[in-house]
Design an enzyme around this catalytic site. Structure first.
Site, PDB file in Angstrom:
ATOM      1  N   ASN A   1       9.438   3.348  18.624  1.00  0.00           N
ATOM      2  CA  ASN A   1      10.755   2.725  18.691  1.00  0.00           C
ATOM      3  C   ASN A   1      10.839   1.736  17.544  1.00  0.00           C
ATOM      4  O   ASN A   1      10.022   0.805  17.461  1.00  0.00           O
ATOM      5  CB  ASN A   1      10.958   1.985  20.021  1.00  0.00           C
ATOM      6  CG  ASN A   1      11.096   2.945  21.194  1.00  0.00           C
ATOM      7  OD1 ASN A   1      11.049   4.160  21.031  1.00  0.00           O
ATOM      8  ND2 ASN A   1      11.263   2.391  22.388  1.00  0.00           N
TER       9      ASN A   1
ATOM     10  N   GLU B   1      13.231   5.874  19.834  1.00  0.00           N
ATOM     11  CA  GLU B   1      14.417   5.008  19.864  1.00  0.00           C
ATOM     12  C   GLU B   1      14.640   4.410  18.495  1.00  0.00           C
ATOM     13  O   GLU B   1      13.687   3.977  17.835  1.00  0.00           O
ATOM     14  CB  GLU B   1      14.251   3.800  20.817  1.00  0.00           C
ATOM     15  CG  GLU B   1      14.405   4.102  22.263  1.00  0.00           C
ATOM     16  CD  GLU B   1      14.243   2.847  23.126  1.00  0.00           C
ATOM     17  OE1 GLU B   1      14.611   1.732  22.679  1.00  0.00           O
ATOM     18  OE2 GLU B   1      13.738   2.997  24.242  1.00  0.00           O
TER      19      GLU B   1
ATOM     20  N   GLU C   1       7.289   0.831  25.322  1.00  0.00           N
ATOM     21  CA  GLU C   1       7.155  -0.501  24.721  1.00  0.00           C
ATOM     22  C   GLU C   1       6.345  -1.490  25.573  1.00  0.00           C
ATOM     23  O   GLU C   1       6.903  -2.474  26.087  1.00  0.00           O
ATOM     24  CB  GLU C   1       8.533  -1.103  24.421  1.00  0.00           C
ATOM     25  CG  GLU C   1       9.400  -0.240  23.520  1.00  0.00           C
ATOM     26  CD  GLU C   1      10.671  -0.956  23.056  1.00  0.00           C
ATOM     27  OE1 GLU C   1      10.963  -2.054  23.563  1.00  0.00           O
ATOM     28  OE2 GLU C   1      11.348  -0.414  22.173  1.00  0.00           O
TER      29      GLU C   1
ATOM     30  N   ARG D   1      16.014  12.029  26.097  1.00  0.00           N
ATOM     31  CA  ARG D   1      14.930  11.204  26.623  1.00  0.00           C
ATOM     32  C   ARG D   1      15.502  10.277  27.687  1.00  0.00           C
ATOM     33  O   ARG D   1      16.393   9.475  27.396  1.00  0.00           O
ATOM     34  CB  ARG D   1      14.283  10.382  25.499  1.00  0.00           C
ATOM     35  CG  ARG D   1      13.272   9.380  25.999  1.00  0.00           C
ATOM     36  CD  ARG D   1      12.563   8.638  24.854  1.00  0.00           C
ATOM     37  NE  ARG D   1      11.632   7.655  25.401  1.00  0.00           N
ATOM     38  CZ  ARG D   1      11.748   6.330  25.251  1.00  0.00           C
ATOM     39  NH1 ARG D   1      12.730   5.806  24.534  1.00  0.00           N
ATOM     40  NH2 ARG D   1      10.879   5.524  25.819  1.00  0.00           N
TER      41      ARG D   1
ATOM     42  N   HIS E   1       9.927   2.674  32.182  1.00  0.00           N
ATOM     43  CA  HIS E   1      10.792   1.927  31.270  1.00  0.00           C
ATOM     44  C   HIS E   1      11.208   0.637  31.990  1.00  0.00           C
ATOM     45  O   HIS E   1      12.376   0.409  32.279  1.00  0.00           O
ATOM     46  CB  HIS E   1      11.984   2.774  30.826  1.00  0.00           C
ATOM     47  CG  HIS E   1      12.642   2.319  29.555  1.00  0.00           C
ATOM     48  ND1 HIS E   1      12.891   3.155  28.489  1.00  0.00           N
ATOM     49  CD2 HIS E   1      13.103   1.102  29.174  1.00  0.00           C
ATOM     50  CE1 HIS E   1      13.487   2.467  27.507  1.00  0.00           C
ATOM     51  NE2 HIS E   1      13.632   1.219  27.916  1.00  0.00           N
TER      52      HIS E   1
ATOM     53  N   TYR F   1      13.025  -1.034  15.436  1.00  0.00           N
ATOM     54  CA  TYR F   1      14.179  -1.931  15.360  1.00  0.00           C
ATOM     55  C   TYR F   1      14.036  -3.037  14.311  1.00  0.00           C
ATOM     56  O   TYR F   1      15.034  -3.575  13.862  1.00  0.00           O
ATOM     57  CB  TYR F   1      14.422  -2.614  16.725  1.00  0.00           C
ATOM     58  CG  TYR F   1      14.916  -1.656  17.794  1.00  0.00           C
ATOM     59  CD1 TYR F   1      16.260  -1.305  17.876  1.00  0.00           C
ATOM     60  CD2 TYR F   1      14.029  -1.095  18.707  1.00  0.00           C
ATOM     61  CE1 TYR F   1      16.714  -0.422  18.843  1.00  0.00           C
ATOM     62  CE2 TYR F   1      14.478  -0.204  19.680  1.00  0.00           C
ATOM     63  CZ  TYR F   1      15.822   0.128  19.740  1.00  0.00           C
ATOM     64  OH  TYR F   1      16.272   1.008  20.688  1.00  0.00           O
TER      65      TYR F   1
HETATM   66  C1  FCB Z   1      14.405  -1.384  23.259  1.00  0.00           C
HETATM   67  C2  FCB Z   1      14.394  -0.878  24.690  1.00  0.00           C
HETATM   68  C3  FCB Z   1      15.674  -0.207  25.102  1.00  0.00           C
HETATM   69  C4  FCB Z   1      16.883  -0.953  24.566  1.00  0.00           C
HETATM   70  C5  FCB Z   1      16.754  -1.176  23.089  1.00  0.00           C
HETATM   71  C6  FCB Z   1      17.954  -1.848  22.463  1.00  0.00           C
HETATM   72  O1  FCB Z   1      13.485  -2.407  23.108  1.00  0.00           O
HETATM   73  O2  FCB Z   1      13.343   0.045  24.860  1.00  0.00           O
HETATM   74  O3  FCB Z   1      15.683  -0.103  26.495  1.00  0.00           O
HETATM   75  O4  FCB Z   1      17.061  -2.129  25.256  1.00  0.00           O
HETATM   76  O5  FCB Z   1      15.608  -1.934  22.837  1.00  0.00           O
END
Ligand code: FCB
Length: 447
Positions: free
Chosen positions: A293, A352, A165, A76, A120, A295
């Site tokens: 994504n 991600e 995002e 990607r 992005h 996190y």
């Molecule tokens: C996400 C982003 C990516 C990177 C990661 C750690 O929010 O999409 O570009 O910075 O975090």
């Protein structure tokens, strides 16, 4: 005993143009908001910028060989809008498109499936000077750009992601100002969020008109959100946080309306007049997939200090990564299962997931990132648990292939499965890359 993933599961790695390409002034590329932002004193750690980054623009062939040697099934990447349309609109820069054409051909030659993200975060600076995402005209500019890219590359790329995002692009860019263009305004970010979504919807219809029948979606950063206690004030605070990060984007895309509680909460700062008749149905156009994504898993308490946000995030109780966030694999299962139960049965891709650690090259010349191996091991298991609960998860892209320009943190935070020595541009696969290679080969984990 093996924990197996579905056949043809798309194991991949992700990157983004501004974070790896460098060559900021080459072959006709125009400036982006990140070039401008990085020049502002104090905006980025150490005053770093993406001007050189991983020099991937020149080293793409060796980087593709590296991907092939690790056995990646998919890659990607994002297309830089200012390479293709240096002024944001109007004249097309063929040399910019040619770079992506070479890259995509190179992926196919190595049996790696491309997934392209159209946006992005690197908005052409020329558009920011006309208001950027706060200006409704940017939605049309984005659809024009999407059509140009699809026209040139559409046949070769089976997966298209419109936006990466939008919460980050809107809130960090126009709300708290931590990202480009660095605007801090309680109302502007909401219009930016709406225009990002509307731009997505217009790009979807532009791509459909060009014949895109499958593989089209958007990537959202979705967090698991939990109240810190069952005190109704904490429960209400968690709901506000969920509205801000998740439902503000999920509801218009999949339910055809902005959530009532979010609309009324922000009525103090905006009359929402930027939402016009017909916008929501444009935004809610049917998709073929959703990118997630993942996190964060938040524990949210009521904001007794009334700092203005309406909630506070409690500090993590689990091991922290180098950016201070907790390691919370169960939140990934929660997010994926929630999507299926509350929003959509579309195929999902983790576009991600990853973690920063204080990696270094040891005296033997390797990078023994045991923390990252354990991070991915636990998150892959969490994804598997979601699949076991009926989630249609079809792929997983680790963030990131390479250490790279980590936005406002510059080069101080390393997310790669491959270490980059930025002074020499040498690539050194970390232990996690070799571990991932085995996961891909066996399509699973030993349990
Ligand atoms: C996400 C982003 C990516 C990177 C990661 C750690 O929010 O999409 O570009 O910075 O975090």
């Amino acid at each position: 005993m093996m924990l197996r993933f579905p056949a043809n599961f798309l194991w991949g790695a992700a990157t983004a143009a501004y974070q790896i390409e460098g060559a900021a002034d080459e072959d006709g590329r125009g400036p982006s908001i990140w070039d401008a932002f990085a020049r502002k004193p104090g905006a980025v750690t150490h005053g770093d910028s993406g001007a050189i980054a991983c020099d991937h623009y020149h080293r793409w062939e060796a980087d593709l060989d590296l991907m092939a040697s690790l056995g990646l099934r998919s890659y990607r990447f994002s297309v830089a809008w200012p390479r293709v349309l240096p002024e944001g609109r109007g004249a097309v820069n063929q040399r910019g498109l040619d770079f992506y054409k070479r890259l995509i051909d190179g992926l196919h030659a190595r049996g790696i499936t491309p997934m392209a993200t159209l946006y992005h975060w690197d908005l052409p600076q020329a558009l920011e000077e006309r208001g950027g995402w706060a200006n409704r005209d940017t939605t049309d500019a984005f659809a024009e750009y999407a059509a140009v890219v699809y026209e040139a590359l559409g046949d070769e790329v089976p997966f298209w992601i419109t936006l990466n995002e939008p919460w980050c692009a809107a809130y960090l860019g126009y709300g708290n100002g931590k990202h480009a263009p660095g605007i801090t305004d309680g109302a502007t970010w909401l219009s930016a969020a709406h225009h990002l979504l509307l731009g997505h919807g217009k790009a979807v219809s532009a791509l459909r008109a060009k014949g895109c029948r499958d593989g089209l979606g958007i990537t959202l950063n979705l967090s698991a959100v939990h109240p810190a206690s069952d005190d109704p004030r904490d429960v209400a605070a968690a709901r506000r946080c969920d509205g801000h990060e998740n439902r503000l984007f999920l509801d218009p895309l999949f339910r055809g309306s902005y959530p009532d509680d979010v609309v009324s909460r922000y009525a103090q700062v905006t009359d929402w007049s930027f939402v016009r008749d017909g916008d929501i149905s444009t935004i809610a156009a049917p998709l073929d997939l959703l990118g997630v994504n993942y996190y964060l898993r938040h524990r949210v308490a009521d904001d007794s200090l009334d700092s203005g946000h309406g909630w506070v995030l409690l500090p993590p109780t689990t091991p922290r990564t180098a950016v201070g966030i907790g390691t919370e694999p169960s939140g990934l299962t929660e997010v994926l299962v929630r999507l299926k139960n509350e929003y959509t049965t579309l195929p999902l891709y983790v576009t991600e997931n990853g973690a920063a650690y204080h990696d270094y090259v040891d005296p033997e010349g390797g990078v023994d990132d045991v923390e990252r191996v354990s991070f991915f091991d636990s998150h892959f298991r969490a994804a598997h648990a979601a699949i076991a609960q009926g989630v249609e998860l079809r792929g997983y892209y680790v963030w990131s292939l390479l250490d790279n320009f980590e936005w406002a943190d510059g080069y101080s935070r390393r997310y790669g499965i491959v270490f980059v020595d930025f002074g020499t541009q040498r690539r050194i696969p970390k232990q996690s890359a070799y571990w991932y290679q085995k996961v891909i080969q066996s399509n699973g984990l030993t349990s």
